[in-house]
Design a protein around this motif. Structure first.
Motif, PDB file in Angstrom:
ATOM      1  N   ALA A 155      77.703  92.962 147.659  1.00 21.95           N
ATOM      2  CA  ALA A 155      77.104  92.831 148.981  1.00 21.95           C
ATOM      3  C   ALA A 155      75.923  91.855 148.965  1.00 21.95           C
ATOM      4  N   ARG A 156      75.138  91.925 147.879  1.00 23.25           N
ATOM      5  CA  ARG A 156      73.934  91.087 147.818  1.00 23.25           C
ATOM      6  C   ARG A 156      74.251  89.612 147.641  1.00 23.25           C
ATOM      7  N   ASN A 157      75.459  89.298 147.192  1.00 26.93           N
ATOM      8  CA  ASN A 157      75.826  87.895 146.952  1.00 26.93           C
ATOM      9  C   ASN A 157      76.881  87.364 147.916  1.00 26.93           C
ATOM     10  N   MET A 158      77.183  88.150 148.972  1.00 29.16           N
ATOM     11  CA  MET A 158      78.268  87.717 149.864  1.00 29.16           C
ATOM     12  C   MET A 158      78.005  86.336 150.455  1.00 29.16           C
ATOM     13  N   GLN A 159      76.733  86.010 150.653  1.00 26.98           N
ATOM     14  CA  GLN A 159      76.439  84.685 151.209  1.00 26.98           C
ATOM     15  C   GLN A 159      75.776  83.754 150.185  1.00 26.98           C
ATOM     16  N   ASN A 160      76.067  83.994 148.905  1.00 24.60           N
ATOM     17  CA  ASN A 160      75.603  83.066 147.867  1.00 24.60           C
ATOM     18  C   ASN A 160      76.649  81.947 147.812  1.00 24.60           C
ATOM     19  N   PHE A 161      76.485  80.971 148.717  1.00 26.29           N
ATOM     20  CA  PHE A 161      77.556  80.002 148.948  1.00 26.29           C
ATOM     21  C   PHE A 161      77.882  79.149 147.720  1.00 26.29           C
ATOM     22  N   GLU A 162      76.857  78.857 146.908  1.00 26.72           N
ATOM     23  CA  GLU A 162      77.127  78.059 145.700  1.00 26.72           C
ATOM     24  C   GLU A 162      78.047  78.833 144.764  1.00 26.72           C
ATOM     25  N   LEU A 163      77.777  80.134 144.632  1.00 32.38           N
ATOM     26  CA  LEU A 163      78.614  80.987 143.776  1.00 32.38           C
ATOM     27  C   LEU A 163      80.042  81.054 144.349  1.00 32.38           C
ATOM     28  N   LEU A 164      80.135  81.224 145.666  1.00 39.90           N
ATOM     29  CA  LEU A 164      81.455  81.333 146.303  1.00 39.90           C
ATOM     30  C   LEU A 164      82.272  80.058 146.082  1.00 39.90           C
ATOM     31  N   LYS A 165      81.626  78.912 146.267  1.00 36.70           N
ATOM     32  CA  LYS A 165      82.356  77.636 146.105  1.00 36.70           C
ATOM     33  C   LYS A 165      82.876  77.503 144.684  1.00 36.70           C
ATOM     34  N   GLU A 166      82.024  77.868 143.741  1.00 35.76           N
ATOM     35  CA  GLU A 166      82.408  77.767 142.331  1.00 35.76           C
ATOM     36  C   GLU A 166      83.596  78.695 142.041  1.00 35.76           C
ATOM     37  N   LEU A 167      83.552  79.906 142.590  1.00 35.65           N
ATOM     38  CA  LEU A 167      84.651  80.854 142.363  1.00 35.65           C
ATOM     39  C   LEU A 167      85.952  80.345 142.990  1.00 35.65           C
ATOM     40  N   GLY A 168      85.809  79.533 144.026  1.00 35.33           N
ATOM     41  CA  GLY A 168      86.985  78.945 144.686  1.00 35.33           C
ATOM     42  C   GLY A 168      87.742  78.005 143.784  1.00 35.33           C
ATOM     43  N   LEU A 215      84.290  86.749 156.862  1.00 33.39           N
ATOM     44  CA  LEU A 215      85.451  85.848 156.813  1.00 33.39           C
ATOM     45  C   LEU A 215      85.030  84.395 156.576  1.00 33.39           C
ATOM     46  N   MET A 216      83.858  84.042 157.044  1.00 31.15           N
ATOM     47  CA  MET A 216      83.354  82.693 156.767  1.00 31.15           C
ATOM     48  C   MET A 216      83.014  82.544 155.280  1.00 31.15           C
ATOM     49  N   ALA A 217      82.517  83.646 154.689  1.00 32.72           N
ATOM     50  CA  ALA A 217      82.216  83.622 153.246  1.00 32.72           C
ATOM     51  C   ALA A 217      83.525  83.406 152.473  1.00 32.72           C
ATOM     52  N   CYS A 218      84.569  84.072 152.956  1.00 30.91           N
ATOM     53  CA  CYS A 218      85.905  83.918 152.379  1.00 30.91           C
ATOM     54  C   CYS A 218      86.355  82.460 152.398  1.00 30.91           C
ATOM     55  N   GLU A 219      86.066  81.834 153.543  1.00 31.71           N
ATOM     56  CA  GLU A 219      86.456  80.447 153.765  1.00 31.71           C
ATOM     57  C   GLU A 219      85.833  79.531 152.691  1.00 31.71           C
ATOM     58  N   TYR A 220      84.615  79.871 152.262  1.00 32.44           N
ATOM     59  CA  TYR A 220      83.964  79.073 151.206  1.00 32.44           C
ATOM     60  C   TYR A 220      84.787  79.099 149.924  1.00 32.44           C
ATOM     61  N   ILE A 221      85.349  80.271 149.614  1.00 30.30           N
ATOM     62  CA  ILE A 221      86.149  80.387 148.387  1.00 30.30           C
ATOM     63  C   ILE A 221      87.497  79.710 148.604  1.00 30.30           C
ATOM     64  N   MET A 222      88.127  80.024 149.735  1.00 29.30           N
ATOM     65  CA  MET A 222      89.504  79.559 149.964  1.00 29.30           C
ATOM     66  C   MET A 222      89.583  78.040 150.137  1.00 29.30           C
ATOM     67  N   SER A 223      88.547  77.460 150.767  1.00 30.53           N
ATOM     68  CA  SER A 223      88.623  76.017 151.012  1.00 30.53           C
ATOM     69  C   SER A 223      88.519  75.236 149.702  1.00 30.53           C
ATOM     70  N   GLU A 224      88.075  75.890 148.626  1.00 32.36           N
ATOM     71  CA  GLU A 224      88.041  75.208 147.323  1.00 32.36           C
ATOM     72  C   GLU A 224      89.345  75.417 146.557  1.00 32.36           C
ATOM     73  N   GLY A 225      90.242  76.231 147.101  1.00 33.04           N
ATOM     74  CA  GLY A 225      91.553  76.364 146.460  1.00 33.04           C
ATOM     75  C   GLY A 225      91.981  77.776 146.103  1.00 33.04           C
TER      76      GLY A 225
END
Ligand code: PEP
Ligand code: MN
Length: 521
Positions: A185-198, A218-228
């Motif tokens: 929960a605390r990292n749901m909007q850690n966008f750099e982490l999300l992009k990397e996980l993508g 769902l926007m946080a999801c998009e950060y992961i999914m848009s990277e693949g």
């Protein structure tokens, strides 16, 4: 995107526009009004500009309907996404049941918990190794060493593992050891982490932040999914509201909402959702009824000593007790929970019958049912393979109705065990023996403690279905004048204190339990 057509435009021109749109891979849904005709476009219109469409002869106006999240959106991906982890298909018919401690504390702890949750039907093992704690002075986790312990426990039991990542720097370690990477929960909007996980392929369990809307999730999801990386499992774990009875407010409406908005699997975390061990069972049932694809439940072998989240952790025997009940809720929803082997006993966790079940069948799931006849029915209808019931007590004699049912030809006794009965007067902390005015217990236990009860003439005696249910009832009442006669285990489970030990009339007090199955005819 919505296209408003010019009034009176020829069919030919409209058809040519439709063909052009369909060649671009879009579905065209016309809406015929009294004055105007409108075309609704279904599909990914991100490559289509308003100007490009406006230039067409038939078009009067183009309205871009903003869908902020695309890749996670069910509109553009109507089929449910199923995520494969080992043999498990998350989002498929089988519910994903992730169980384990909040934190990995030692090799012995995680291995024992893994074995017990596995036999009760869990299909994934959780355990935190990098803990994002609110206080820097709290236990921070065993880090890489903890992940290695978790992996070993997972391998020993055949359970894939789930653990939380807190920092981009650990990605390679998680790639190596973990089957599903949790973003808390605390990292749901850690966008750099999300992009990397993508950029990795490992499935991600993305938890909703405590103050985030579904759209933000769902926007946080998009950060992961848009990277693949398209392998994302969404998780509702409770949000902050003005209510403070529970640690968070479990927003179960998020389940049907997310399932409607998105094609991704959605699971529920009742443990963080409420912060109270006793509420995990009803909230898990509700989550399944709301359509969740799985649950993540904190299970600890000794919640009172847990290094994190003890108050919300249930014990392995409580987990094993609720799983067969959850299986019934899953059936109603057309889903499955597979439990390898189920033993039903009369009582709740902590009862002497539970002790008998654990001693006779240490490698099975044990579920407690309220009445003797429920145990017989469970064996008759196949929801339990083996039933355990008491047949005789040294002081109170034979349990005649149970013996009668056992002899009706439907059942076959396959084992017996004698359990030493030590009755105690138990009550919530702060209760004084002199203040007790009501004593709850099962009739047999009350009979065994006649001498003691005669020393309490001011007390009302209240017969209850089982000794363990009586202990649970006084814990819930918490009125400092009610006590129960029950076992030490029941006292521990219900966080009760012992007001008086060994209160049965004779010390030589045993109950004999029998294990039975359906008779082979
Ligand atoms: C956890 O799963 O132990 C955890 C810290 O969860 P959350 O991020 O939901 O608080
Ligand atoms: Mn936790």
């Amino acid at each position: 995107m919505i296209i408003v057509l010019k009034q009176g435009i020829s069919d030919e021109k409209v058809d040519s526009l439709k063909r052009w749109l369909m060649e671009k891979g879009l579905d065209v849904a016309p809406i015929y009004g009294t004055e105007k005709t409108v075309l609704g476009l279904v599909g990914d219109t991100s490559h289509l500009s308003v100007d490009e469409v406006s230039m067409h002869d038939a078009v009067e106006k183009v309205l871009k309907v903003q869908e902020p999240f695309k890749k996670a959106n069910r509109k553009f991906h109507p089929e449910n996404t199923i995520i494969k982890v080992g043999n498990l298909e998350i989002g498929g018919k089988d519910l994903a049941i992730i169980a384990g401690p909040c934190s990995v504390e030692s090799e012995e702890q995680i291995t024992k918990i893994a074995q017990s949750v596995k036999k009760a039907g869990a299909n994934l093992l959780r355990g935190g190794a990098f803990k994002p704690r609110t206080s820097p002075y709290s236990f921070q986790g065993l880090k890489t060493e903890g992940l290695i312990m978790l992996k070993r426990a997972g391998e020993a039991t055949g359970l894939p593992i789930v653990s939380e990542i807190t920092n981009i720097n650990y990605i390679e370690i998680f790639e190596q050891y973990v089957d599903i990477i949790q973003v808390g929960a605390r990292n749901m909007q850690n966008f750099e982490l999300l992009k990397e996980l993508g950029r990795f392929k490992k499935p991600i369990l993305l938890k909703r932040g405590f103050a985030n809307t579904l759209e933000e999730l769902l926007m946080a999801c998009e950060y992961i999914m848009s990277e693949g990386n398209q392998n994302i499992i969404l998780c509702e774990r409770g949000i902050r509201t003005l209510e403070n009875y529970t640690r968070n407010t479990l927003d179960l409406s998020a389940v049907p909402a997310l399932k409607r908005l998105s094609h991704l699997p959605v699971i529920v975390d009742p443990s963080h959702g409420c912060g109270l061990a006793w509420m995990v069972e009803p909230l898990s049932k509700a989550a399944i009824a709301a359509g969740a694809d799985g649950l993540i439940i904190e299970v600890h072998n000794n919640p009172a000593k847990a290094l994190s989240d003890g108050p919300q952790s249930i014990t392995p025997s409580e987990f094993s007790y609720i799983m067969p009940k959850l299986r019934e809720y899953a059936k109603l929803e057309g889903r499955h929970i597979n439990i390898p082997h189920t033993i039903a006993y009369a009582g709740t966790p902590g009862s002497f019958a539970n002790e008998a079940a654990e001693k006779l069948y240490p490698n099975s799931a044990h579920t407690g049912l309220e009445h003797f006849e429920d145990v017989f029915n469970a064996v008759l209808n196949g929801s339990a393979e083996i039933g355990i019931v008491p047949v005789e007590n040294t002081l109170a004699g034979k349990v005649s109705d149970v013996i009668e049912t056992l002899e009706n030809g439907n059942f076959e006794v396959i084992d017996r065990i004698k359990i030493k009965i030590n009755q105690m007067l138990v009550a919530p902390a702060g209760t004084e023996l002199s203040a007790v005015r009501k004593i709850y217990s099962h009739n047999k236990a009350l009979e065994q403690c006649k001498k003691f009860l005669s020393t309490m003439p001011d007390c009302r005696i209240i017969p209850y279905s089982t000794t363990s249910a009586a202990a649970a009832a006084v814990a819930a009442l918490n009125d400092k004048c009610s006590a129960a006669i029950a076992s030490e285990n029941a006292a521990k489970l219900n966080r009760l204190i012992i007001l008086k030990d060994n209160i049965q009339d004779k010390d030589e007090n045993y109950t004999e339990f029998v294990a039975f199955k359906l008779a082979t005819k």
